[in-house]
Design an enzyme around this catalytic site. Sequence first.
Site, PDB file in Angstrom:
ATOM      1  CE1 TYR A   1     -99.142  13.532 -36.848  1.00 48.94           C
ATOM      2  CE2 TYR A   1    -100.779  15.104 -37.615  1.00 48.94           C
ATOM      3  CZ  TYR A   1     -99.455  14.736 -37.473  1.00 48.94           C
ATOM      4  OH  TYR A   1     -98.462  15.549 -37.952  1.00 48.94           O
TER       5      TYR A   1
ATOM      6  CE  LYS B   1     -98.195  16.256 -34.435  1.00 47.50           C
ATOM      7  NZ  LYS B   1     -96.801  16.527 -34.094  1.00 47.50           N
TER       8      LYS B   1
HETATM    9  P1  NAI Z   1     -90.528  12.698 -40.825  1.00 45.57           P
HETATM   10  O1  NAI Z   1     -91.136  11.340 -40.671  1.00 45.57           O
HETATM   11  O2  NAI Z   1     -89.949  13.079 -42.132  1.00 45.57           O
HETATM   12  O3  NAI Z   1     -89.437  12.947 -39.682  1.00 45.57           O
HETATM   13  C1  NAI Z   1     -89.713  12.610 -38.345  1.00 45.57           C
HETATM   14  C2  NAI Z   1     -88.417  12.263 -37.642  1.00 45.57           C
HETATM   15  O4  NAI Z   1     -88.768  11.901 -36.297  1.00 45.57           O
HETATM   16  C3  NAI Z   1     -87.699  11.065 -38.263  1.00 45.57           C
HETATM   17  O5  NAI Z   1     -86.344  11.355 -38.462  1.00 45.57           O
HETATM   18  C4  NAI Z   1     -87.900   9.950 -37.249  1.00 45.57           C
HETATM   19  O6  NAI Z   1     -86.839   9.012 -37.200  1.00 45.57           O
HETATM   20  C5  NAI Z   1     -88.039  10.736 -35.951  1.00 45.57           C
HETATM   21  N1  NAI Z   1     -88.738   9.972 -34.916  1.00 45.57           N
HETATM   22  C6  NAI Z   1     -89.842   9.198 -35.057  1.00 45.57           C
HETATM   23  N2  NAI Z   1     -90.141   8.600 -33.905  1.00 45.57           N
HETATM   24  C7  NAI Z   1     -89.204   9.009 -32.989  1.00 45.57           C
HETATM   25  C8  NAI Z   1     -88.957   8.714 -31.621  1.00 45.57           C
HETATM   26  N3  NAI Z   1     -89.737   7.868 -30.943  1.00 45.57           N
HETATM   27  N4  NAI Z   1     -87.922   9.316 -31.020  1.00 45.57           N
HETATM   28  C9  NAI Z   1     -87.114  10.165 -31.704  1.00 45.57           C
HETATM   29  N5  NAI Z   1     -87.272  10.447 -33.015  1.00 45.57           N
HETATM   30  C10 NAI Z   1     -88.314   9.882 -33.644  1.00 45.57           C
HETATM   31  O7  NAI Z   1     -91.707  13.704 -40.393  1.00 45.57           O
HETATM   32  P2  NAI Z   1     -91.849  15.278 -40.643  1.00 45.57           P
HETATM   33  O8  NAI Z   1     -92.845  15.459 -41.722  1.00 45.57           O
HETATM   34  O9  NAI Z   1     -90.540  15.927 -40.740  1.00 45.57           O
HETATM   35  O10 NAI Z   1     -92.577  15.667 -39.285  1.00 45.57           O
HETATM   36  C11 NAI Z   1     -91.939  16.366 -38.230  1.00 45.57           C
HETATM   37  C12 NAI Z   1     -93.005  16.883 -37.260  1.00 45.57           C
HETATM   38  O11 NAI Z   1     -93.908  17.747 -37.963  1.00 45.57           O
HETATM   39  C13 NAI Z   1     -93.870  15.758 -36.655  1.00 45.57           C
HETATM   40  O12 NAI Z   1     -94.183  16.069 -35.323  1.00 45.57           O
HETATM   41  C14 NAI Z   1     -95.120  15.813 -37.524  1.00 45.57           C
HETATM   42  O13 NAI Z   1     -96.246  15.307 -36.830  1.00 45.57           O
HETATM   43  C15 NAI Z   1     -95.237  17.318 -37.762  1.00 45.57           C
HETATM   44  N6  NAI Z   1     -96.061  17.660 -38.903  1.00 45.57           N
HETATM   45  C16 NAI Z   1     -95.712  17.289 -40.187  1.00 45.57           C
HETATM   46  C17 NAI Z   1     -96.527  17.628 -41.248  1.00 45.57           C
HETATM   47  C18 NAI Z   1     -96.209  17.281 -42.662  1.00 45.57           C
HETATM   48  O14 NAI Z   1     -97.042  17.594 -43.526  1.00 45.57           O
HETATM   49  N7  NAI Z   1     -95.067  16.689 -42.961  1.00 45.57           N
HETATM   50  C19 NAI Z   1     -97.782  18.371 -41.017  1.00 45.57           C
HETATM   51  C20 NAI Z   1     -98.040  18.707 -39.668  1.00 45.57           C
HETATM   52  C21 NAI Z   1     -97.188  18.363 -38.650  1.00 45.57           C
END
Ligand code: NAI
Length: 245
Positions: A154, A158
């Site tokens: 990851y 990133k």
């Molecule tokens: P989440 O898991 O709640 O939502 C991610 C969404 O992306 C889901 O709806 C999923 O279906 C979709 N997804 C996954 N693989 C996919 C694909 N191949 N094609 C299209 N859609 C896809 O995750 P969250 O927490 O909302 O994360 C969103 C972004 O923020 C990500 O890039 C994550 O790495 C980043 N992030 C999140 C953090 C956290 O603490 N939650 C911290 C740092 C970064």
Amino acid sequence: MSKLADKVAIVTGSGRGIGKAIAAALQSEGAKIVISDINEEACKETSEELSKSGEVIAVACNVTDTASIEKMVAAVMEKWGRIDVLVNNAGITRDDLFMRMSEDKWQAVIDTNLTSAFKVTKPVLKVMSKQRSGRIVNIASTTGVHGNFGQCNYAAAKAGLIGFTKTIALEYASRQITSNAVAPGFIDTPMTAALGEENIKKYLERIPLGRMGTPEDIAAAVVFFAAYAPYVTGTVLEVNGGLYT
Ligand code: NAI
């Protein structure tokens, strides 16, 4: 406020979590929204919810699949004929300590969190280049800046996304297209809920502001880059409650 009136914004992975909050925040600035997610059900539900307050289309899209991305971009162009904001948000975690990290886990995270941005940005930048305007916002992570135990895949993805962001900023500045990254810290979403109570408690102890971030905290930073920062490009904004390690 309608700083983004008549503008079209694509948010990948916007069926839930941070992406959904970003989509809602861009909508409240007046943008027309493309809800896009690999999870068709979530995609549909979120677009139905947001369509109560503005123009929205749902386009199921897997960001690792070039054909699926091309279909999405074609659908947006057919519907609205322009793309003003792209938020590369879709992402996954497959955590393990380095020695236990399998090639499958490594590759899945590189494909979904890094190569996806290359694939999605390409057709979108063709459109933005013709328009001679556009805003690209990539959702990175504090892990990509500082590293994190159990997340070498990851962190690499990133960090790569940050390098990508800065290079696009240089290559497209002459066309008035900006490229920036938001690096969230520890945010309350289904992704982090999967870590379990014990781990969440440990993280919380390390956050100076004393709470997890909310998806809306991240959305506010994205709105800044998308609507209020024409002279900001190639930068990474950490939104992390003061957690820098
Ligand atoms: P989440 O898991 O709640 O939502 C991610 C969404 O992306 C889901 O709806 C999923 O279906 C979709 N997804 C996954 N693989 C996919 C694909 N191949 N094609 C299209 N859609 C896809 O995750 P969250 O927490 O909302 O994360 C969103 C972004 O923020 C990500 O890039 C994550 O790495 C980043 N992030 C999140 C953090 C956290 O603490 N939650 C911290 C740092 C970064």
